[in-house]
Design an enzyme around this catalytic site. Structure first.
Site, PDB file in Angstrom:
ATOM      1  N   VAL A 276       0.850  -1.197   0.000  1.00  0.00           N
ATOM      2  CA  VAL A 276       0.000   0.000   0.000  1.00  0.00           C
ATOM      3  C   VAL A 276       0.881   1.242   0.000  1.00  0.00           C
ATOM      4  O   VAL A 276       1.786   1.369   0.840  1.00  0.00           O
ATOM      5  CB  VAL A 276      -0.952   0.008   1.209  1.00  0.00           C
ATOM      6  CG1 VAL A 276      -1.948   1.168   1.091  1.00  0.00           C
ATOM      7  CG2 VAL A 276      -1.701  -1.314   1.316  1.00  0.00           C
ATOM      8  N   ASP A 422     -10.840 -12.818   6.925  1.00  0.00           N
ATOM      9  CA  ASP A 422      -9.418 -12.621   7.228  1.00  0.00           C
ATOM     10  C   ASP A 422      -9.224 -11.472   8.222  1.00  0.00           C
ATOM     11  O   ASP A 422      -8.473 -10.528   7.959  1.00  0.00           O
ATOM     12  CB  ASP A 422      -8.649 -12.343   5.938  1.00  0.00           C
ATOM     13  CG  ASP A 422      -7.144 -12.534   6.098  1.00  0.00           C
ATOM     14  OD1 ASP A 422      -6.744 -13.188   7.080  1.00  0.00           O
ATOM     15  OD2 ASP A 422      -6.384 -12.038   5.252  1.00  0.00           O
TER      16      ASP A 422
END
Length: 621
Positions: A276, A422
């Protein structure tokens, strides 16, 4: 008859004489007495022709005639002249024979050499064409060629690590007993875990996901593996900016600096499948740009095939170990996680689920700056959920944070049937509420892995958990049977709750709150996991596929709760949401009887919770 015998004897004598003469000429040691009546140079030429032609029949016959005449005709000058004339005639014939034979040999040799040259030229041309086409193929498909080389390297690394770990266990524990064996086993666990960690970091991709999942199985795996793999929850490899630029150009035909006002080359976060980067849009809005690791899809396909082969081989060698469910689930879930367009849809749907709550937020998606490998979303800062000191320093309550997280996921599982699968500590952030500073706000990230539950399964799963919370063994068996585990419902219940069956049956709500913090409880669970390993494997191979990811979600939530110090009573929260989901289904069908059941079950549950909280009694519904 006498003439025939004489000819045979002379022929034998002539052959011996010829052989001796040839040897003398060859060694250049020629007695003048023997060849005195002849021209020696002519004989040398004659003999050379014989050597070159390997004593063919014609020269042999001429030699015999010549020697016979030399041997028998010695009667004066006339005989000498006649012999000389015969010799000259023979010599002329031999020269003609030599010339003709040489020409034939030369022509044959020239033709053979020409054919050989043509054949060699054809071979060289064919080889050149093959090299040319191979070069063109590699130039046109160099990416696939490089991927194949990298694939071989990955497979070789997997094989070496597997052999090394297996050999280490075999030779380290051989002929050991008692405490010495236990100590050697722990050392072997640590060495093997470090080898796996290095292999996972080198290969990246789904190997990192394996490591992250191992780090959350503290109740099933040795402590050395869990602690070694925990580094993968917040430290994952990053890719260079050159790969990021290539990916942007392939997807957008533009580079990042052409799309964004500001684009930071160094990523501030990295995960197993992507990293990211912080950026700003042209209007100045801060965004987080999630970029998939370059060429990950190609390597992921290979990794899935390798995993499938390993699982099938393991099952072939040891039929009791059936992990085919693992490779099947990977083939289904991995393509979904690698499709960022699907992740954007999941994030928008999750935001719609929690739109009525202001304590749970999902980053906004910018579809115009996103693709299947790039996801542009609103930048939201926050603290990882496992950093309790920072949470307290911000004036927030870990107990309320844990309660909100439990409510969020139980709402997704039991009511909406759309589950974030998740929720590890890196995907859940907490920050002060922007409008209510004394309150918190939970930020849910990474929406790539979701599962949708159909209503029949969702209701059966909800009723199973409600039965576990209320310790109703008859209904536990009933709903375990719908999960294909009716015969092993004791063990199945232990897998769901990460507890022993005795703990489930004999614990009150307040006792559930303290579970499983104690080391004694953890050691007991590990012991049972080792004893019933084959039975657990059999259960995992029979249950519905969607339940596998729900088990993973439970493990992640349990890890998050433990990271926060297990401050909230999840069983109380779960009981209310299970009851709410069942009642909503009844309300859809309508009818006074169903409405009465809704009212009755709600009153009974709240009464049970009240008595458990204040009196600590056990309930067996």
């Amino acid at each position: 008859y006498q003439r025939r015998v004489r000819e045979i004897m002379l022929r034998f004598l002539a052959n011996r004489t010829i052989n001796k003469a040839n040897n003398l000429v060859k060694n250049k040691n020629i007695p003048n007495l023997f060849f005195s009546p002849l021209n020696l140079s002519n004989y040398k030429q004659f003999n050379s022709l014989n050597n070159n032609n390997g004593f063919n029949s014609a020269p042999k016959l001429l030699n015999f005639t010549l020697i016979r005449n030399l041997s028998l005709n010695s009667n004066g000058k006339n005989n000498y002249n006649r012999d000389k004339e015969n010799y000259n005639n023979n010599n002329n014939y031999n020269n003609n024979y030599k010339d003709n034979n040489y020409k034939d040999n030369y022509n044959n040799h020239s033709e053979t050499k020409s054919e050989s040259n043509k054949s060699q030229k054809l071979k060289n041309a064919t080889l050149l064409i093959l090299i040319l086409f191979s070069t063109l193929f590699i130039l046109q498909n160099y990416k696939s060629f490089l991927s194949s080389c990298k694939a071989f390297k990955r497979i070789w690394g997997d094989a070496v690590a597997t052999i090394s770990i297996t050999s280490d266990y075999y030779f380290s524990l051989k002929n050991l007993e008692g405490e010495e064996k236990e100590k050697a086993k722990k050392d072997c666990h640590l060495r093997s875990a470090e080898k796996l960690r290095d292999l996972f970091f080198e290969n990246g991709g789904i190997y990192i996901k394996f490591g992250q999942h191992i780090a959350q199985l503290e109740y099933l795996l040795p402590e050395e593996y869990v602690k070694t793999m925990r580094v993968m929850l917040d430290q994952t490899p990053t890719r260079p900016i050159e790969d990021v630029r290539k990916l942007f150009y392939e997807d957008f035909q533009r580079y990042p600096e052409e799309i964004f006002e500001v684009f930071y080359e160094k990523p501030f976060s990295s995960a197993s499948l992507a990293q990211v980067h912080y950026a700003k849009l042209k209007d100045g809005s801060p965004v987080a740009v999630k970029v998939q690791h370059y060429r990950l899809r190609e390597t992921a396909k290979l990794d899935v095939k390798v995993t499938t082969w390993i699982v099938n081989t393991l099952h072939f060698l040891f039929p009791a170990l059936d992990f085919k469910w693992l490779s099947t689930e990977m083939r289904i879930s991995l393509p979904q996680e690698l499709d960022f367009k699907l992740e954007a849809q999941n994030a928008e749907k999750c935001a719609d689920i929690f739109k009525a709550r202001d304590d749970i937020v999902i980053p906004k998606i910018y579809p115009h700056f996103s693709s299947s490998r790039v996801l542009c979303m609103e930048f939201m800062n926050g603290c990882p959920i496992d950093q309790v000191d920072k949470i307290k320093k911000a004036g927030l309550s870990p107990t309320l944070v844990a309660k909100t997280i439990s409510e969020a996921f139980y709402q997704m599982i039991f009511i909406h049937g759309f589950v974030h699968c998740d929720p590890h500590c890196g995907n859940v952030l907490v920050r002060p509420h922007p409008k209510k500073k004394s309150k918190h706000q939970i930020v849910l990230l990474d929406h790539g892995l979701y599962r949708s539950l159909d209503d029949p399964f969702r209701l059966s799963y909800t009723k199973l958990w409600r039965s576990l919370v209320l310790v109703n063994e008859k209904k536990i068996k009933k709903y375990s049977d719908k999960m294909n585990c009716g015969d092993s419902y004791h063990l199945f219940a232990a897998i769901l709750t990460a507890s022993t069956w005795d703990t489930i049956v004999n614990s009150s709500f307040d006792e559930h709150k303290r579970k499983p913090n104690s080391q004694e409880e953890k050691d007991l669970i590990k012991k049972y996991a080792q004893i019933y390993f084959l039975e657990i494997t059999d259960i995992l191979s029979k249950i519905p596929r969607v339940l596998l990811l729900l088990l993973k979600t439970n493990d992640c939530l349990r890890t998050v709760d433990q990271a926060l110090g297990a401050p909230s009573n999840n069983y109380l929260i779960m009981a209310r949401y299970c009851n709410k989901a069942i009642n909503l289904n009844r309300k859809k069908k309508g009818g006074f009887k169903r409405w009465w059941k809704v009212f009755r079950d709600t009153i009974l549950l709240e009464c049970a919770i009240f008595f458990f909280k204040f009196f600590g009694n056990k309930i067996k519904n």
